[in-house]
Scaffold this active site. Structure first.
Site, PDB file in Angstrom:
ATOM      1  CD1 TRP A  93      -7.629   1.866   1.219  1.00  0.00           C
ATOM      2  CD2 TRP A  93      -8.538   3.649   0.263  1.00  0.00           C
ATOM      3  NE1 TRP A  93      -8.636   2.304   2.015  1.00  0.00           N
ATOM      4  CE2 TRP A  93      -9.204   3.408   1.454  1.00  0.00           C
ATOM      5  CE3 TRP A  93      -8.924   4.728  -0.542  1.00  0.00           C
ATOM      6  CZ2 TRP A  93     -10.252   4.199   1.879  1.00  0.00           C
ATOM      7  CZ3 TRP A  93      -9.967   5.513  -0.094  1.00  0.00           C
ATOM      8  CH2 TRP A  93     -10.626   5.240   1.102  1.00  0.00           C
ATOM      9  CG  HIS A 131      -1.855  -1.139   1.282  1.00  0.00           C
ATOM     10  ND1 HIS A 131      -2.450  -1.548   2.450  1.00  0.00           N
ATOM     11  CD2 HIS A 131      -2.261  -2.030   0.329  1.00  0.00           C
ATOM     12  CE1 HIS A 131      -3.184  -2.620   2.223  1.00  0.00           C
ATOM     13  NE2 HIS A 131      -3.076  -2.930   0.941  1.00  0.00           N
ATOM     14  CB  ILE A 180       0.760   6.264   2.858  1.00  0.00           C
ATOM     15  CG1 ILE A 180       2.232   6.573   3.141  1.00  0.00           C
ATOM     16  CG2 ILE A 180       0.287   5.092   3.701  1.00  0.00           C
ATOM     17  CD1 ILE A 180       2.457   7.205   4.497  1.00  0.00           C
ATOM     18  CB  CYS A 181      -2.746   3.179  -0.448  1.00  0.00           C
ATOM     19  SG  CYS A 181      -4.296   2.992  -1.230  1.00  0.00           S
ATOM     20  CG  LEU A 182      -3.862   4.700   6.438  1.00  0.00           C
ATOM     21  CD1 LEU A 182      -4.242   3.241   6.687  1.00  0.00           C
ATOM     22  CD2 LEU A 182      -2.745   5.112   7.388  1.00  0.00           C
TER      23      LEU A 182
END
Ligand code: ZN
Ligand code: ZN
Lengths: 161, 339
Positions: free
Chosen positions: B330, A91, A98-100
């Site tokens: 995501w 992620h 950052i994919c959060l």
């Protein structure tokens, strides 16, 4: 990724300033385990050292987070990225984005730098494989002009990691 | 002990707690009791509540029942632990006596002593109640749906921000569905609240037009300079002054103020008004609790309750609790990623 993000260009509002000073004091009294705030005189940009948790893929590794606060923090989420080299994680893109969810759509003003750090460490610790996101190259190419991850429309889809 | 005696005791609990008591099983007794602090016959003066589960086995009362907190409001982890520990201690004390009523009473007692908002405003991180002599507290309010408390000014600012954001996003100028569009979410637990839940504060602060001041991103300076904001400020300051003498809560519909655990002089509508002695006991207990709290102690941090309270949204990600669970991904949406 060291240029100021568009959202952080403007100075902090008074409310943001007060809140950040409060967070800084709180951090000094009670820092989240595994994190170290690198002291500067810049309240609007924090650089935080992250130590991978023992017993995880990132044990004994150290990374740096850069947190830029927008004028209207905490109404708006801060911009949080890893400074290079970013950890290898499904992620985390190689440009440090950052994919959060909590950094974007799921941000709430009751969250703090400290709670963000805990979420990021938890995300690192839960990883079972050291690899980049599948679309890493395409995404990073699209971000070449120094775009903030906050301008990305993050799209959630279920994925068994 | 005879089954009839236990059955009679269960009936006694039902008699005392009425609708607040749900008997899941008469024998061996399994109950769920909704407990409110003794001082909370006026809902706006209630800051905590809990539903406790009491489950006994067939050896009851020789073996004490298992007591759990099924649900609670206004209690962070530390205060929940405090509550459950004191009930369990009481159960140990009363070993082999019939104790169901006594355990509920213990819960009422503890909740009464904890019936004050805890800690800091989750938005500005400054204390909700300032206990030091000579200093004054900002007015604060409580969301009725979840009992999370905020400074009025802080929650209004955030709510207005949200409304402004929604207007920008949807660009809808006419035909708004008030309740749909003006819904807010508690910043701490995300429980949905309606405009009416905070309108008493909006009204007091004169901010009903606040959200429509700007149709672009709100700029603090602009708001401070605008006439409506000046007016709002004046009204707010008047209220602030009024509240400063007593420090405390701005409540729905009334202009009362509140000190923890103490009724301010006004006609008590119910016979359950707190006695002087109880008030003193509570004050000293509050003081003791507060002195034991280090500044910025983790128990008071919004993050603590957030960990517990955030309902798992679909794309929620674990917060240090369950690493490895809820792993979800995501990726950047195509349209956004393409430049
Ligand atoms: Zn506040
Ligand atoms: Zn809440």
């Amino acid at each position: 990724m060291t240029s100021p993000s568009p959202s952080a260009r403007k100075g902090l509002s008074k409310i943001a300033c007060n809140r950040l000073q409060k967070e800084l004091v709180e951090w000094q009294v009670n820092p989240p385990a595994g994190f170290k705030h690198k002291v500067t005189d810049n309240l609007q940009r924090w650089v935080i050292e992250v130590n991978g948790a023992p017993g995880t893929l990132y044990a004994n590794e150290t990374y740096q987070l850069q947190v830029d606060f927008p004028e209207h923090y905490p109404m708006e989420a801060p911009q949080v990225i890893f400074l290079p080299p970013a950890p290898l994680h499904p992620h985390i893109y190689s440009n440090g984005h950052i994919c959060l969810d909590i950094l974007y759509d799921s941000w709430s003003p009751a969250m703090t730098v400290s709670s963000i750090c805990i979420s990021i460490l938890s995300m690192l610790s839960s990883s079972t494989v050291k690899q980049r996101p599948a679309d890493n190259d395409r995404y990073v190419k699209n971000c070449r002009n120094g775009r903030s991850p906050k301008e990305t429309r993050w799209w959630f889809h279920d994925d068994k990691v | 002990m005879a089954e009839e005696e236990v059955a009679a005791e269960v009936e006694a609990v039902e008699a005392v707690y009425g609708e607040d008591c749900v008997v899941l099983n008469p024998f061996p007794p399994h109950l769920k009791v909704h407990i409110k602090p003794r001082t909370a016959d006026v809902s706006s003066q209630q800051f905590v509540e809990a539903t406790i589960g009491i489950q006994a086995n067939s050896k009851y009362p020789d073996e004490p029942p298992i007591v759990t907190i099924v649900d609670s409001k206004g209690l962070d982890e530390q205060r929940q632990n405090h509550l459950i520990t004191s009930i369990r201690d009481r159960a140990a004390e009363l070993s082999s006596c019939l104790m169901l009523v006594a355990l509920c009473e213990e819960a009422v007692e503890k909740l009464s002593s904890m019936n004050h908002p805890d800690g800091d405003c989750p938005l500005c991180l400054y204390p909700l109640l300032v206990e030091e002599e000579g200093s004054t507290s900002m007015p604060f309010m409580k969301l009725m749906s979840c009992f999370h408390c905020f400074h009025c000014e802080c929650i209004i600012r955030w709510y207005s921000w949200l409304q402004t954001r929604k207007e920008v996003d949807h660009d809808n100028t006419a035909g708004r569905h008030e309740d749909e569009d003006n819904k807010g979410q508690c910043p701490v637990c995300r429980k949905v609240f309606l405009p009416k839940d905070i309108e008493h504060v909006l009204h007091l602060a004169g901010t009903s037009d606040f959200s429509s001041v700007e149709n672009d991103v709100v700029d603090e300076e602009d708001i401070l300079l605008s006439n409506s904001e000046k007016e709002r400020r004046q009204k707010f300051e008047a209220i602030l002054k009024l509240q400063q003498e007593n420090s405390g809560l701005i409540e729905p519909k009334r202009h009362e103020v509140l000190l923890p655990g103490v009724y301010l002089p006004r006609p008590a509508p119910t016979p359950a008004a707190i006695s002087d002695k109880e008030a003193k006991d509570q004050q000293s207990e509050n003081a003791a609790e507060n002195s034991g709290t280090t500044p910025g102690g983790s128990s008071n941090r919004p993050s603590t309750s957030k960990h517990r309270n955030f309902p798992a949204k679909k794309h929620y990600r674990g917060r240090g609790r369950n690493p490895g669970k809820n792993a979800s991904k995501w990726t950047p949406k195509e349209s956004g990623a393409a430049s």
